[in-house]
Design an enzyme around this catalytic site. Structure first.
Site, PDB file in Angstrom:
ATOM      1  N   ARG A 136      77.525  49.355  61.454  1.00  0.00           N
ATOM      2  CA  ARG A 136      77.726  50.196  62.631  1.00  0.00           C
ATOM      3  C   ARG A 136      76.508  50.248  63.534  1.00  0.00           C
ATOM      4  O   ARG A 136      76.647  50.236  64.753  1.00  0.00           O
ATOM      5  CB  ARG A 136      78.188  51.594  62.227  1.00  0.00           C
ATOM      6  CG  ARG A 136      77.126  52.522  61.712  1.00  0.00           C
ATOM      7  CD  ARG A 136      77.711  53.631  60.921  1.00  0.00           C
ATOM      8  NE  ARG A 136      78.341  53.109  59.728  1.00  0.00           N
ATOM      9  CZ  ARG A 136      79.507  53.532  59.252  1.00  0.00           C
ATOM     10  NH1 ARG A 136      80.155  54.492  59.835  1.00  0.00           N
ATOM     11  NH2 ARG A 136      79.998  53.001  58.167  1.00  0.00           N
ATOM     12  N   THR A 137      75.316  50.309  62.958  1.00  0.00           N
ATOM     13  CA  THR A 137      74.142  50.471  63.831  1.00  0.00           C
ATOM     14  C   THR A 137      73.919  49.227  64.683  1.00  0.00           C
ATOM     15  O   THR A 137      73.674  49.325  65.884  1.00  0.00           O
ATOM     16  CB  THR A 137      72.890  50.796  62.991  1.00  0.00           C
ATOM     17  OG1 THR A 137      73.204  51.900  62.146  1.00  0.00           O
ATOM     18  CG2 THR A 137      71.718  51.163  63.867  1.00  0.00           C
ATOM     19  N   LYS A 145      61.648  31.623  54.923  1.00  0.00           N
ATOM     20  CA  LYS A 145      60.793  30.466  54.638  1.00  0.00           C
ATOM     21  C   LYS A 145      59.348  30.899  54.439  1.00  0.00           C
ATOM     22  O   LYS A 145      58.454  30.068  54.389  1.00  0.00           O
ATOM     23  CB  LYS A 145      60.880  29.462  55.797  1.00  0.00           C
ATOM     24  CG  LYS A 145      62.260  28.897  56.030  1.00  0.00           C
ATOM     25  CD  LYS A 145      62.230  27.887  57.163  1.00  0.00           C
ATOM     26  CE  LYS A 145      63.631  27.503  57.607  1.00  0.00           C
ATOM     27  NZ  LYS A 145      63.644  26.990  58.974  1.00  0.00           N
ATOM     28  N   ARG A 180      65.252  46.927  62.508  1.00  0.00           N
ATOM     29  CA  ARG A 180      65.501  47.638  61.243  1.00  0.00           C
ATOM     30  C   ARG A 180      64.788  46.871  60.147  1.00  0.00           C
ATOM     31  O   ARG A 180      64.874  45.636  60.082  1.00  0.00           O
ATOM     32  CB  ARG A 180      66.992  47.712  60.950  1.00  0.00           C
ATOM     33  CG  ARG A 180      67.254  48.209  59.531  1.00  0.00           C
ATOM     34  CD  ARG A 180      68.680  48.542  59.278  1.00  0.00           C
ATOM     35  NE  ARG A 180      69.040  49.778  59.956  1.00  0.00           N
ATOM     36  CZ  ARG A 180      70.182  50.423  59.753  1.00  0.00           C
ATOM     37  NH1 ARG A 180      71.066  49.947  58.897  1.00  0.00           N
ATOM     38  NH2 ARG A 180      70.461  51.535  60.388  1.00  0.00           N
ATOM     39  N   HIS A 207      64.847  57.215  61.296  1.00  0.00           N
ATOM     40  CA  HIS A 207      66.011  56.581  61.914  1.00  0.00           C
ATOM     41  C   HIS A 207      66.329  57.451  63.134  1.00  0.00           C
ATOM     42  O   HIS A 207      67.282  58.229  63.137  1.00  0.00           O
ATOM     43  CB  HIS A 207      67.169  56.567  60.908  1.00  0.00           C
ATOM     44  CG  HIS A 207      68.337  55.712  61.302  1.00  0.00           C
ATOM     45  ND1 HIS A 207      68.448  55.088  62.525  1.00  0.00           N
ATOM     46  CD2 HIS A 207      69.473  55.394  60.617  1.00  0.00           C
ATOM     47  CE1 HIS A 207      69.594  54.421  62.569  1.00  0.00           C
ATOM     48  NE2 HIS A 207      70.224  54.591  61.428  1.00  0.00           N
TER      49      HIS A 207
HETATM   50  N1  ASP Z   1      73.339  54.056  57.997  1.00  0.00           N
HETATM   51  C1  ASP Z   1      72.296  54.991  57.657  1.00  0.00           C
HETATM   52  C2  ASP Z   1      70.958  54.286  57.501  1.00  0.00           C
HETATM   53  O1  ASP Z   1      70.837  53.159  57.900  1.00  0.00           O
HETATM   54  C3  ASP Z   1      72.647  55.812  56.473  1.00  0.00           C
HETATM   55  C4  ASP Z   1      72.906  55.063  55.202  1.00  0.00           C
HETATM   56  O2  ASP Z   1      72.728  53.853  55.135  1.00  0.00           O
HETATM   57  O3  ASP Z   1      73.275  55.739  54.240  1.00  0.00           O
HETATM   58  O4  ASP Z   1      70.017  54.868  57.018  1.00  0.00           O
END
Ligand code: ASP
Length: 317
Positions: free
Chosen positions: A57-58, A85, A107, A135
């Site tokens: 989703r993110t 690599k 991320r 986050h």
């Molecule tokens: N999607 C959120 C995160 O990336 C929460 C989770 O993964 O539980 O931290």
């Protein structure tokens, strides 16, 4: 107040900056509900999404947000990249930096990695989740969801429940909700509370009945098995029995309390599927919707700062 150059966490933000992002997000909620969902806030700019951890989703939310603002958006498949690599994170970032992106959305599984990267590049950096650290867009989208459901974002009682220790979502939310003067209660077993919790300015409660008492908001967290190395919970069944949100436990919260979860959910572990799907209580789908709007607002503000700091370019011959 210094204009927003990067968005690395909630910690450095002033409450007025939080309100500014949320107010601009409201305009993007309206745009996203329209037939024509575009504007040109990021037209001509390049956004690169670097996700070193799996995300559904993110990453989708950031990609859609950038495209709706007219940016050129590139998703790097980091799992298959040169990092495999042996290239370091910083070498990868410096290489991408040489291609003149305007925004890196990153991320990474290690806390602090995104801050480090921001020091090495000369574009804006947005933290899409670093280890257990922060986050920020998740906390902002949660704040927008709460503000819309409750009509305010202060003097609310908010219970954050479950795996606090491994959760960057919890950390960013604790900071944001504290800055906006809410009462934050952390609920969960001591094994899932982070060390130094006494410095967070929150109440800590070990059972759900007491923890949910009179709560306006019940925020459930995913049990982050991938960040655990054993021994944190007796069994998933036992965990659900004691800490999983079911209708009996939810009765302790206020009758109009909303239920939140950042996703992805473990149904039947931290939350009963029926509650998650109950549109009278659950705002989980609304959180996803607010995610796109908040990311559009944050990127818009970052790029306003960037445009203001860049020298006008000469005409290329
Ligand atoms: N999607 C959120 C995160 O990336 C929460 C989770 O993964 O539980 O931290």
């Amino acid at each position: 107040m210094a204009p927003l150059k990067h968005l690395l966490g909630i910690e450095p933000l002033h409450p007025t900056q939080i309100t500014e992002i949320l107010d601009l997000s409201e305009r993007y909620v309206t745009l996203n509900r329209a037939v024509h969902k575009h504007n040109d806030a990021l037209a001509g700019l390049t956004q690169i999404n670097m996700f070193f951890e799996n995300s559904t989703r993110t990453q989708a939310s950031f990609e859609l947000a950038g495209k709706r603002l007219g940016a050129d958006v590139m998703n790097m498949a980091m799992q298959a990249s040169s990092v495999k690599k042996g290239e370091t994170l910083i070498d990868t970032a410096v290489t991408l930096n040489a291609m003149h992106p305007d925004l890196l959305v990153v991320r990474h599984p290690h806390s602090g990695a995104v801050d480090l990267l921001a020091q090495k590049v000369n574009c804006a950096v947005l933290n899409a989740g670093d280890g257990r650290h922060e986050h920020p867009t998740q906390a902002l989208l949660d704040a927008l969801t709460i503000r819309r459901a409750k009509g305010r974002l202060h003097r609310l009682t908010i219970a954050i429940c479950g795996d606090i220790a491994h959760s960057r979502v919890a950390r960013s939310n604790i900071m944001l909700l504290g800055k906006m003067e809410n009462r934050v209660r952390l609920v969960g077993p001591p094994t899932l509370m982070p060390s130094g919790i006494e410095h967070f300015g929150v109440e800590v409660v070990e059972n759900m009945e007491e923890g949910l008492k009179d709560a306006d908001v019940v925020m459930m967290l995913r049990l982050q098995k991938e960040r655990m190395d054993g021994g944190f919970i007796p069994s998933e069944r036992e965990y659900y029995h004691r800490f999983g949100l079911d209708s009996a436990k939810l009765k302790h919260a206020k009758p109009d309390a909303i239920v939140m979860h950042p996703g992805p959910m473990n149904r039947g572990v931290e939350i009963d599927g029926e509650i998650a799907d109950d549109l009278n209580r659950s705002v989980i789908q609304e959180q996803v919707e607010m995610g796109v709007a908040v990311r559009m607002a944050a990127m818009d503000l970052l790029m306003q700062t960037r445009r203001a700091s860049m020298k006008p370019q000469g005409v290329m011959v």
